[in-house]
Write an enzyme that holds these catalytic residues in place. Sequence first.
Site, PDB file in Angstrom:
ATOM      1  N   ASN A 106     -13.117  58.159 -36.534  1.00  0.00           N
ATOM      2  CA  ASN A 106     -13.518  56.837 -36.059  1.00  0.00           C
ATOM      3  C   ASN A 106     -13.102  55.820 -37.115  1.00  0.00           C
ATOM      4  OD1 ASN A 106     -14.829  54.529 -35.212  1.00  0.00           O
ATOM      5  ND2 ASN A 106     -16.901  55.296 -35.582  1.00  0.00           N
ATOM      6  N   TRP A 107     -12.058  55.074 -36.817  1.00  0.00           N
ATOM      7  CA  TRP A 107     -11.525  54.132 -37.812  1.00  0.00           C
ATOM      8  C   TRP A 107     -12.335  52.843 -37.882  1.00  0.00           C
ATOM      9  CZ3 TRP A 107      -5.444  54.481 -36.893  1.00  0.00           C
ATOM     10  CH2 TRP A 107      -5.026  55.788 -37.198  1.00  0.00           C
ATOM     11  N   LYS A 108     -13.306  52.702 -37.014  1.00  0.00           N
ATOM     12  CA  LYS A 108     -14.178  51.527 -36.989  1.00  0.00           C
ATOM     13  C   LYS A 108     -13.356  50.228 -37.028  1.00  0.00           C
ATOM     14  CE  LYS A 108     -17.837  54.144 -39.178  1.00  0.00           C
ATOM     15  NZ  LYS A 108     -19.188  54.093 -39.673  1.00  0.00           N
ATOM     16  N   HIS A 156     -22.342  54.728 -30.185  1.00  0.00           N
ATOM     17  CA  HIS A 156     -22.375  54.877 -31.650  1.00  0.00           C
ATOM     18  C   HIS A 156     -23.581  54.096 -32.184  1.00  0.00           C
ATOM     19  CE1 HIS A 156     -21.284  54.559 -35.872  1.00  0.00           C
ATOM     20  NE2 HIS A 156     -20.466  55.585 -35.663  1.00  0.00           N
ATOM     21  N   GLU A 213     -23.922  52.165 -34.563  1.00  0.00           N
ATOM     22  CA  GLU A 213     -23.633  50.766 -34.913  1.00  0.00           C
ATOM     23  C   GLU A 213     -23.661  49.890 -33.664  1.00  0.00           C
ATOM     24  OE1 GLU A 213     -20.043  51.596 -37.100  1.00  0.00           O
ATOM     25  OE2 GLU A 213     -21.245  52.589 -38.637  1.00  0.00           O
ATOM     26  N   GLU A 257     -25.382  62.227 -34.957  1.00  0.00           N
ATOM     27  CA  GLU A 257     -25.105  61.453 -36.164  1.00  0.00           C
ATOM     28  C   GLU A 257     -26.400  60.838 -36.684  1.00  0.00           C
ATOM     29  OE1 GLU A 257     -20.737  60.155 -36.272  1.00  0.00           O
ATOM     30  OE2 GLU A 257     -21.856  58.595 -35.256  1.00  0.00           O
ATOM     31  N   GLY A 310     -22.026  56.631 -43.414  1.00  0.00           N
ATOM     32  CA  GLY A 310     -21.456  55.713 -44.406  1.00  0.00           C
ATOM     33  C   GLY A 310     -22.269  55.620 -45.683  1.00  0.00           C
ATOM     34  N   SER A 327     -21.092  61.056 -43.072  1.00  0.00           N
ATOM     35  CA  SER A 327     -20.514  61.359 -44.386  1.00  0.00           C
ATOM     36  C   SER A 327     -19.861  62.740 -44.447  1.00  0.00           C
ATOM     37  CB  SER A 327     -21.575  61.200 -45.482  1.00  0.00           C
ATOM     38  OG  SER A 327     -22.032  59.860 -45.521  1.00  0.00           O
ATOM     39  N   GLY A 351     -16.104  59.112 -40.055  1.00  0.00           N
ATOM     40  CA  GLY A 351     -15.854  57.679 -40.229  1.00  0.00           C
ATOM     41  C   GLY A 351     -14.988  57.435 -41.449  1.00  0.00           C
ATOM     42  N   GLY A 352     -15.624  57.118 -42.567  1.00  0.00           N
ATOM     43  CA  GLY A 352     -14.922  56.722 -43.796  1.00  0.00           C
ATOM     44  C   GLY A 352     -13.754  57.627 -44.173  1.00  0.00           C
TER      45      GLY A 352
HETATM   46  C1  PEP Z   1     -19.205  57.427 -38.041  1.00  0.00           C
HETATM   47  O1  PEP Z   1     -18.723  56.318 -38.111  1.00  0.00           O
HETATM   48  O2  PEP Z   1     -19.429  57.920 -36.936  1.00  0.00           O
HETATM   49  C2  PEP Z   1     -19.500  58.144 -39.276  1.00  0.00           C
HETATM   50  C3  PEP Z   1     -20.062  59.314 -39.199  1.00  0.00           C
HETATM   51  O3  PEP Z   1     -19.158  57.526 -40.475  1.00  0.00           O
HETATM   52  P1  PEP Z   1     -19.078  58.207 -41.933  1.00  0.00           P
HETATM   53  O4  PEP Z   1     -18.292  59.475 -41.796  1.00  0.00           O
HETATM   54  O5  PEP Z   1     -18.418  57.196 -42.790  1.00  0.00           O
HETATM   55  O6  PEP Z   1     -20.494  58.497 -42.350  1.00  0.00           O
END
Ligand code: PEP
Length: 258
Positions: free
Chosen positions: A9-11, A95, A97, A167, A173, A213, A234-235
């Site tokens: 997920n490049w957000k 998600h 967010e 999640e 993050g 993470s 994500g990151g």
């Molecule tokens: C996400 O955006 O779904 C996520 C899990 O982010 P991260 O891996 O950065 O925690």
Amino acid sequence: MRKPLIAGNWKLHNTVQQSEQLARDVIEQIGQTEEIEIVIAPVFTALAAVNTICKNSNIQLAAQNCHCIDSGAYTGEVSAPLLADVGCSHVIIGHSERRQYFGETNQFINAKTKAVINTDLTAIICVGETLEQRESGELFDVIASQVKSALADITATQMAQVVLAYEPIWAIGTGKTASSEDAEEVHAYIRGILYGLYGASIADKCRILYGGSVKPNNISELMAEDDIDGALVGGASLSADDFAAIVRYKKTLKISPQ
Ligand code: PEP
């Protein structure tokens, strides 16, 4: 046997040009494997360009969100059929967010899930608890309510177009990952909900990803758990090296060059 799925997920990151470069790097780093399904989710504006780059690879394209109505007077929205039109096969729905910053309710997430399924795309539906909910003992009630609401009126046949992602919000993050045991406990609980709703054969087929993470150094341990079928990253998905290392979590993975 459930085929593992690793989704990036490049957000809200990267211009079209940067997204194209990252997609090229990911393809080059990962190579070709039949053993794992790989999905990347760039920003809306880069989807068409990244689709062109991914066309001859086994990397699939996801959008990070969509509206629940196909077309009409909904200024600023993007619908599932329009995402299919630019090459998406998957859409991330619900998600945390989106729930947190854009007020998305369980009911809205269910409507979006239906829109994705009706467009013949796959919905990656995210669920997860806040730290307060976990600490006050509400974890399982929150997860049950999110899973059941998202899947309301979704038939057993349509479950082939559903992937769930657990999640925990406190792990997204933040660098904090749920221990593999804690994650497995929730994944097994979610699979139990699916058994209750759809029976064993559907529950056993549905992939449940872990997100929060995920990094090259914790993926193997997470993937060793019975009910963890992949990761929503994500990151770490913004680095082709890290994303490729996550995809290659299994030492025995057969990879050929693109
Ligand atoms: C996400 O955006 O779904 C996520 C899990 O982010 P991260 O891996 O950065 O925690």
